[in-house]
Design a protein around this motif. Structure first.
Motif, PDB file in Angstrom:
ATOM      1  N   LYS B  59       0.614  -1.418  -0.406  1.00  0.00           N
ATOM      2  CA  LYS B  59      -0.363  -0.308   0.126  1.00  0.00           C
ATOM      3  C   LYS B  59       0.262   1.765  -0.021  1.00  0.00           C
ATOM      4  CE  LYS B  59      -2.122  -0.534   4.315  1.00  0.00           C
ATOM      5  NZ  LYS B  59      -2.106  -2.060   4.401  1.00  0.00           N
ATOM      6  N   THR B  60       1.593   1.500   0.535  1.00  0.00           N
ATOM      7  CA  THR B  60       2.742   2.320   1.126  1.00  0.00           C
ATOM      8  C   THR B  60       3.340   2.719  -0.434  1.00  0.00           C
ATOM      9  OG1 THR B  60       2.450   2.303   3.298  1.00  0.00           O
ATOM     10  CG2 THR B  60       3.978   4.028   2.502  1.00  0.00           C
ATOM     11  N   LYS B  64       3.762   5.824  -2.556  1.00  0.00           N
ATOM     12  CA  LYS B  64       4.964   6.698  -2.699  1.00  0.00           C
ATOM     13  C   LYS B  64       5.472   6.710  -4.719  1.00  0.00           C
ATOM     14  CE  LYS B  64       7.586   6.280   1.937  1.00  0.00           C
ATOM     15  NZ  LYS B  64       8.232   5.519   2.383  1.00  0.00           N
ATOM     16  N   PRO B  95       2.011  11.547   5.844  1.00  0.00           N
ATOM     17  CA  PRO B  95       2.904  10.751   5.949  1.00  0.00           C
ATOM     18  C   PRO B  95       1.969   9.098   7.397  1.00  0.00           C
ATOM     19  CG  PRO B  95       3.993  11.805   6.465  1.00  0.00           C
ATOM     20  CD  PRO B  95       3.299  13.042   6.213  1.00  0.00           C
ATOM     21  N   GLN B  96       2.397   8.436   6.810  1.00  0.00           N
ATOM     22  CA  GLN B  96       2.100   8.388   8.610  1.00  0.00           C
ATOM     23  C   GLN B  96       3.411   8.641   9.798  1.00  0.00           C
ATOM     24  OE1 GLN B  96       3.156   3.555   6.814  1.00  0.00           O
ATOM     25  NE2 GLN B  96       1.654   3.717   8.641  1.00  0.00           N
ATOM     26  N   SER B  99       6.463   6.973  11.006  1.00  0.00           N
ATOM     27  CA  SER B  99       7.512   7.161  10.299  1.00  0.00           C
ATOM     28  C   SER B  99       8.596   8.574  10.566  1.00  0.00           C
ATOM     29  CB  SER B  99       7.740   6.783   9.179  1.00  0.00           C
ATOM     30  OG  SER B  99       7.029   8.019   8.648  1.00  0.00           O
ATOM     31  N   ASP B 178      -1.405   7.966   4.722  1.00  0.00           N
ATOM     32  CA  ASP B 178      -1.083   6.671   4.924  1.00  0.00           C
ATOM     33  C   ASP B 178      -1.624   6.588   5.715  1.00  0.00           C
ATOM     34  OD1 ASP B 178       0.209   4.877   4.829  1.00  0.00           O
ATOM     35  OD2 ASP B 178       2.305   5.335   4.086  1.00  0.00           O
ATOM     36  N   GLU B 179      -2.909   6.163   6.053  1.00  0.00           N
ATOM     37  CA  GLU B 179      -3.090   5.192   7.530  1.00  0.00           C
ATOM     38  C   GLU B 179      -3.088   6.687   8.549  1.00  0.00           C
ATOM     39  OE1 GLU B 179      -3.447   2.579   8.691  1.00  0.00           O
ATOM     40  OE2 GLU B 179      -2.726   0.861   7.511  1.00  0.00           O
TER      41      GLU B 179
END
Lengths: 275, 268
Positions: B59-60, B64, B95-96, B99, B178-179
């Motif tokens: 998914k990520t 990207k 972004p998540q 991270s 992302d999430e």
């Protein structure tokens, strides 16, 4: 204690200590938050190859180390961007090969017996006046570049991918940071030697990070801490007649452990002080 | 346990609109491990895509690739008709949070301002307009009062709000997340998807999520990614997706949702 400042070498040592600590506070903060401590260590050791080359060619060892360190930094930077998964191995190899090259080149230098120890552990008491100008020049350049690109460096340090997406020239700025790191490392080698470079570049920012809420303040606090550690270490080494570079690092190390102990103690009581 | 809406927000499909995202035969691998194989996807502007799939399903990586952060081994990627590189200034990215370095010495306001950086202005200070825009956005996500706080002192939900404000500060035509619901409280999760529905009036939304319960209310389309990609314009989660994803419906099952969706599917 002030009478020691009448000695020219002592005055130079104090000035060198202040200039290099300020430089270290700025660059060291970026090294710590970008997690490129290992690259910085690699640059410091590989720079010895430049010192060997300078002796063989008969040029200034500081200039030789600076030129060589910048080249090594760029190679390490490009490698770490291209082959992320093996970057640490390749940096480790360059680290050792640079060092070995330096030793062999000095062996090959005819009739010249180099004091290896002064490069390994520093020679802050032997800084000639003209090197103070190099240090001042480097500090000014670093200061201006970081002020100019402050928000870009903040963005790429906090979230590199986002910085790439909004169009910050991340690669160029990253390589520029490595060049500044290389030059800073060469100056720190003068103070505490290439083996101890990393401690002076990372301990002040590490402590500063915990008590600040902006990168700029972290740089300021790290710079001040660096000056305090360097001058205290220098003073103690004079009083006790011990090696100055190692004393500087020991003072920084004591502060590091005191700060860590303070955290463990402070964690029980709530809240943390912030600047 | 919250109540489920009766129907997925299907809405009229914007079939006539130009494409926001177009992937054709995209392949990607890390070292030798294939992550995405022959992935194709056409997403129209104004759509709201939910991407689901098991952890490590790609998914990520897919996100990207759409952002141009990763280059596919094969296949073509068009974002708003351009290459991802050319379209960069027209997309936003959240972004998540996991991270990012939590102890980083940076304030909420400084993070949100990062959305106003652009290639045209390296070295220049932020303008009045940049600051006004960011103030408006921080107010919109309810973070203006906390703007001077260090990011490390904020809760997961507060950090997420700041990152959303940062992404919106770029004036995106497509917003990638992302999430965004990871590490936030349930209350914020509802707010979040309400905010995204609101933003969807103007922008295309692409969101990765493991939580199909919340997503089902907001999305118009669903894609399931597990090396391959199955895409449904119209929001149905098909049995095919669940079979393929296999590992991903832990959340689906936990929320008791597959039954409803599968029934829905059977009816269709």
């Amino acid at each position: 204690m002030w009478e020691i400042l009448h000695l020219e070498f002592m005055r130079n040592a104090v000035l060198a200590g202040i200039l290099v600590s300020l430089c270290c506070g700025i660059i060291g903060s970026l090294v710590v938050v970008n997690r490129i401590v290992f690259i910085s260590g690699g640059i410091a050791h590989a720079a010895y190859g430049g010192i060997g080359l300078a002796f063989l060619l008969g040029i200034s060892p500081t200039l030789g180390a600076a030129g060589f360190a910048v080249v090594v930094a760029l190679v390490m930077g490009l490698v770490s961007m291209r082959a992320k998964y093996r970057a640490d191995t390749i940096i480790g190899v360059l680290w050792a090969v640079g060092m070995a090259l330096g030793v062999v080149l000095i062996d090959l230098t005819p009739g010249y017996n180099v004091d290896l120890m002064s490069y390994l552990f520093g020679s802050i008491l032997a800084v000639p006046s003209h090197e103070l100008w190099y240090m001042l020049g480097l500090l000014s350049a670093v200061f201006l570049l970081i002020v100019f690109f402050y928000k870009e460096y903040l963005a790429l340090s906090y979230d590199e991918e986002f910085a790439v997406i909004v169009g910050v020239p991340v690669r160029t700025l990253y390589l520029l940071l490595l060049c500044m790191t290389a030059l800073c490392v060469v100056m720190v080698i003068r103070l505490v030697g290439l083996i101890l470079v990393i401690a002076l570049m990372t301990i002040p920012p590490y402590i500063a990070e915990k008590y600040t809420r902006s990168l700029g303040r972290m740089m300021c606090v790290a710079s001040l801490l660096g000056v305090v550690f360097t001058l205290t270490g220098l003073w103690l080494s004079y009083l006790l007649d011990l090696t100055s570079g190692a004393m500087i690092i020991l003072v920084a190390g004591v502060a590091f452990f005191a700060s860590a102990a303070g955290d463990a103690f402070g964690a029980k009581r709530s809240g943390r002080g912030e600047l | 346990m919250k109540t489920m809406p009766d129907t997925i927000r299907a809405g009229p499909q914007p079939l006539d609109k130009p494409l926001a995202v177009e992937l054709k035969g995209v392949w990607f691998s890390y070292e030798r491990t294939p992550v995405l194989t022959d992935v194709s996807l056409s997403l129209r502007q104004g759509d709201f895509l939910g991407i689901i799939g098991p952890n490590g399903g790609g998914k990520t990586t897919l996100l990207k690739i759409m952002l141009g952060l990763l280059k596919p081994d094969r296949g073509s990627v068009r974002i708003l008709g351009d290459t991802p590189l050319e379209a960069r200034h027209r997309v936003g990215y959240v972004p998540q949070t996991t991270s990012l370095n939590i102890s980083f010495p940076v304030s909420a306001l400084e993070i949100a301002l990062m959305g106003r950086l652009s290639l045209a202005r390296p070295g220049r200070p932020y303008s009045r307009r940049d600051r006004d825009k960011v103030e408006e956005l921080l107010r919109r996500v309810g973070m203006w009062e906390l703007r001077d706080r260090a990011v490390g002192t904020l809760s997961g939900g507060q950090r997420q709000r700041v990152l959303i404000a940062r992404a919106l500060a770029t004036d995106p035509e497509i917003l990638f997340l992302d999430e965004p619901a990871t590490g936030v409280d349930r209350e914020f999760e509802t707010d979040l998807f309400r905010l995204l529905e609101d933003l969807n009036q103007e922008a295309t939304i692409v969101v990765i999520t493991h939580d199909i319960g919340v997503i089902s209310r907001s999305v118009r389309s669903v894609a399931c990614v597990n090396r391959r990609l199955i895409f449904h314009e119209g929001g149905q989660i098909t049995k095919e997706m669940i079979d393929m994803a296999y590992a991903c419906p832990v959340d689906l099952v936990a929320h008791g949702l597959p039954h409803r969706v599968l029934e829905h599917h059977d009816e269709g």
